[in-house]
Scaffold this active site. Structure first.
Site, PDB file in Angstrom:
ATOM      1  N   SER A 151     -35.601 -30.770  -0.681  1.00  0.00           N
ATOM      2  CA  SER A 151     -36.827 -31.488  -1.026  1.00  0.00           C
ATOM      3  C   SER A 151     -38.020 -30.610  -0.678  1.00  0.00           C
ATOM      4  O   SER A 151     -37.958 -29.826   0.284  1.00  0.00           O
ATOM      5  CB  SER A 151     -36.929 -32.801  -0.240  1.00  0.00           C
ATOM      6  OG  SER A 151     -38.204 -33.401  -0.403  1.00  0.00           O
ATOM      7  N   TYR A 165     -36.861 -37.189   7.671  1.00  0.00           N
ATOM      8  CA  TYR A 165     -36.267 -36.826   6.386  1.00  0.00           C
ATOM      9  C   TYR A 165     -36.595 -35.376   6.045  1.00  0.00           C
ATOM     10  O   TYR A 165     -35.714 -34.604   5.631  1.00  0.00           O
ATOM     11  CB  TYR A 165     -36.795 -37.765   5.305  1.00  0.00           C
ATOM     12  CG  TYR A 165     -36.385 -37.405   3.894  1.00  0.00           C
ATOM     13  CD1 TYR A 165     -35.129 -37.761   3.404  1.00  0.00           C
ATOM     14  CD2 TYR A 165     -37.253 -36.724   3.048  1.00  0.00           C
ATOM     15  CE1 TYR A 165     -34.747 -37.437   2.112  1.00  0.00           C
ATOM     16  CE2 TYR A 165     -36.883 -36.397   1.755  1.00  0.00           C
ATOM     17  CZ  TYR A 165     -35.632 -36.765   1.286  1.00  0.00           C
ATOM     18  OH  TYR A 165     -35.261 -36.434   0.003  1.00  0.00           O
TER      19      TYR A 165
END
Length: 256
Positions: A151, A165
């Site tokens: 990501s 995350y």
């Protein structure tokens, strides 16, 4: 030789788009899922319908397999099922991952951190391990490719929202670099994609279903991305067109 792909977290979003596109390009696909049984079987059904048949020779075009990839025994069962039903593995997409409600770091507890890192990091390591054992020439395999779904959060940090995350995706970046170097001489290429603000339901799980709309004005291209745009990059990295590419990253974030 048949192309056989495992897509973890393949029932929705980027995973589902990747599974469908891979099937179009000749892969037999295992759609791994945790809870979304109906959605996973829906992906399999769409693959079968698009191909006009359920079988290629004596093998299915696609299967759905439930497994919690954070648990070693379930990862072993997942890959054993693929061995038995689809044949020798040639590709893995480590896509499965979770995030939780938006929180600052000073509001996080150990239980949440353990959940996020178990799903996002431990699961990817375990699946990569099993893929290497099947594809590496060291173990008698014929090579293959792994694509990890990281990501842009890994380099942006997601302050005030998902630093845990983001950190888990930073670990995926390190896994990509290190594993690529470990197995480069064994016929396996390892790369990653870093999606940005993509229209998937992961944002709803974080408590903000319309997050892409809120942040898209900060994206140079002024829009969110579609899951299929990520899938197309993944399939390129899996393909022979990327035959001299390993340890590399493609950011799919509209310039963010």
């Amino acid at each position: 030789m048949a192309k056989v792909l495992v897509v973890t977290g393949g029932s929705r979003g980027i995973g589902a788009a990747t599974a469908r596109l891979a099937a179009e390009r000749g892969y037999a696909v295992c759609v791994n899922y945790l809870h979304s049984q109906a959605a996973a079987h829906g992906v399999v059904d769409s693959i079968v319908q698009a191909g006009g048949r359920a079988m290629v020779g004596d093998r299915p075009r696609a299967i759905a397999v439930a497994a919690d990839i954070s648990l070693e025994d379930e990862v072993l069962r997942l890959f054993q099922t693929v061995d038995e039903q689809l044949g020798p593995l040639t590709a893995l997409v480590n896509n499965a991952g979770i995030l939780e409600q938006q929180r600052r770091v000073d509001e996080l507890d150990a239980a949440r951190l353990n959940r996020v890192f178990a799903a996002n990091v431990t699961g990817s390591f375990l699946c990569a391990r099993e893929a290497v054992k099947r594809m590496s020439t060291k173990y008698g395999g014929v090579g293959g490719a792994i694509v990890n779904v990281s990501s842009v959060a890994a380099r942006l940090g997601s302050p005030g929202e998902y630093v845990d995350y983001a950190a888990s995706k930073g670990a995926i970046d390190s896994l990509t670099i290190g594993l690529a170097k470990e197995v480069a001489a064994e016929g396996i290429r390892v790369n990653a994609v870093r999606p940005g603000f993509i229209y998937t339901d992961i944002h709803a799980r974080g408590g903000e279903p319309d997050r892409v709309e809120r942040v898209q004005s900060a994206v140079p291209m002024q829009r969110g991305g579609q899951a299929v745009e990520v899938a197309q990059a993944i399939l390129w990295l899996l393909s022979s067109e990327a035959s001299y590419t390993t340890g590399s990253f493609i950011d799919i974030a509209g310039g963010k």
